[in-house]
Design a protein around this motif. Structure first.
Motif, PDB file in Angstrom:
ATOM      1  N   LEU A  47      24.738  52.529   0.575  1.00 49.11           N
ATOM      2  CA  LEU A  47      23.476  53.202   0.252  1.00 49.11           C
ATOM      3  C   LEU A  47      22.337  52.554   1.031  1.00 49.11           C
ATOM      4  N   ARG A  48      21.598  53.353   1.763  1.00 47.53           N
ATOM      5  CA  ARG A  48      20.467  52.845   2.529  1.00 47.53           C
ATOM      6  C   ARG A  48      19.311  52.470   1.590  1.00 47.53           C
ATOM      7  N   PRO A  49      18.584  51.386   1.885  1.00 47.81           N
ATOM      8  CA  PRO A  49      17.440  51.016   1.047  1.00 47.81           C
ATOM      9  C   PRO A  49      16.243  51.942   1.225  1.00 47.81           C
ATOM     10  N   THR A  50      16.279  52.770   2.287  1.00 51.33           N
ATOM     11  CA  THR A  50      15.248  53.786   2.471  1.00 51.33           C
ATOM     12  C   THR A  50      15.944  55.117   2.728  1.00 51.33           C
ATOM     13  N   PRO A  51      15.276  56.247   2.450  1.00 50.59           N
ATOM     14  CA  PRO A  51      15.922  57.539   2.658  1.00 50.59           C
ATOM     15  C   PRO A  51      16.307  57.754   4.106  1.00 50.59           C
ATOM     16  N   ASN A  52      17.289  58.621   4.324  1.00 52.80           N
ATOM     17  CA  ASN A  52      17.679  58.975   5.691  1.00 52.80           C
ATOM     18  C   ASN A  52      16.466  59.486   6.462  1.00 52.80           C
TER      19      ASN A  52
END
Length: 231
Positions: free
Chosen positions: A222-227
């Motif tokens: 899971l990325r810490p910021t949106p795609n």
């Protein structure tokens, strides 16, 4: 919660198998924004509302207050509307119209697209996602949430409420996940503490950015910021 032993901490690095989301204030914009708009539109003295909330849902409130009974389905919305209206005062001395009080209170509560996107991303990574919500007679977007979250546990439908242990235990049983492998997200601290008492991990939600960051530390991939956003 005196007399209840503190939960054993989850083993360091134990994988999260499920994330349980609250609805109002987590998957929606902050409820306080809708409440503020309602207070102003209806000319309600804010202190009369805040005092009623304190009397009916603070940690020191006795069991069985109107809010407790609304959340467990023991009071109808119309019955609660009448009880709440009777406790409120207006800035010009008019009585509060008891018809549709909760409808007006929640009129500005809208889904938060960033949080729904986060739920979808977590689900696509193979993590179970569920909903656990205390209902105040809310109309949920059932088709949308039931297509995305499983199980969906609504307090008024199961006769239980947060922060009492049985509703967390019911949710975990429906998930089939051990408490220390589940992460609970809520915008109310008592509900977060209630989850921890039964052994769940829990995060106090403030906004989508900080919640995403907290999840990214626990959910591989899971990325810490949106795609599309800078890291």
């Amino acid at each position: 919660m005196t007399g209840v032993a503190a939960p054993t901490s989850a083993p360091s690095g134990a994988p999260v198998e499920a994330v349980v989301f609250d609805y109002g204030g987590v998957l929606t914009v902050p409820v306080k924004e809708s409440i503020a708009a309602w207070l102003e539109a209806d000319g309600i003295e804010p202190r009369s509302f805040s005092q009623t909330l304190k009397d009916w849902m603070s940690r020191d409130a006795p069991a069985g207050t109107p809010i407790h009974r609304l959340e467990t389905g023991e009071l109808t919305v119309a019955e609660f509307d009448a009880l709440l209206a009777a406790e409120l005062t207006t800035t010009d001395g008019r009585p509060v119209d008891p018809v549709g009080v909760l409808s007006r209170l929640f009129a500005g509560m809208r889904p938060d697209p960033a949080m729904f996107a986060l739920v979808q991303e977590v689900r696509e990574l193979g993590i179970r996602v569920a909903l656990l919500s205390n209902s105040w007679g809310n109309t949920y977007p059932r088709k949308r949430i039931e297509a995305l979250l499983d199980p969906v546990v609504i307090s008024g439908e199961v006769g239980l409420r947060k922060p009492q242990a049985p509703i967390y235990e019911l949710t975990l049983a429906r998930l089939g996940v051990a408490a220390n492998r589940a992460l609970f997200l809520d915008d109310a601290e008592p509900n977060v503490l209630g989850a921890r008492v039964v052994g769940m991990r829990a995060h106090l939600h403030a906004d989508s950015a900080s919640t995403r960051a907290a999840l990214a530390a626990l959910v591989p991939g899971l990325r810490p910021t949106p795609n599309g956003a800078p890291v």
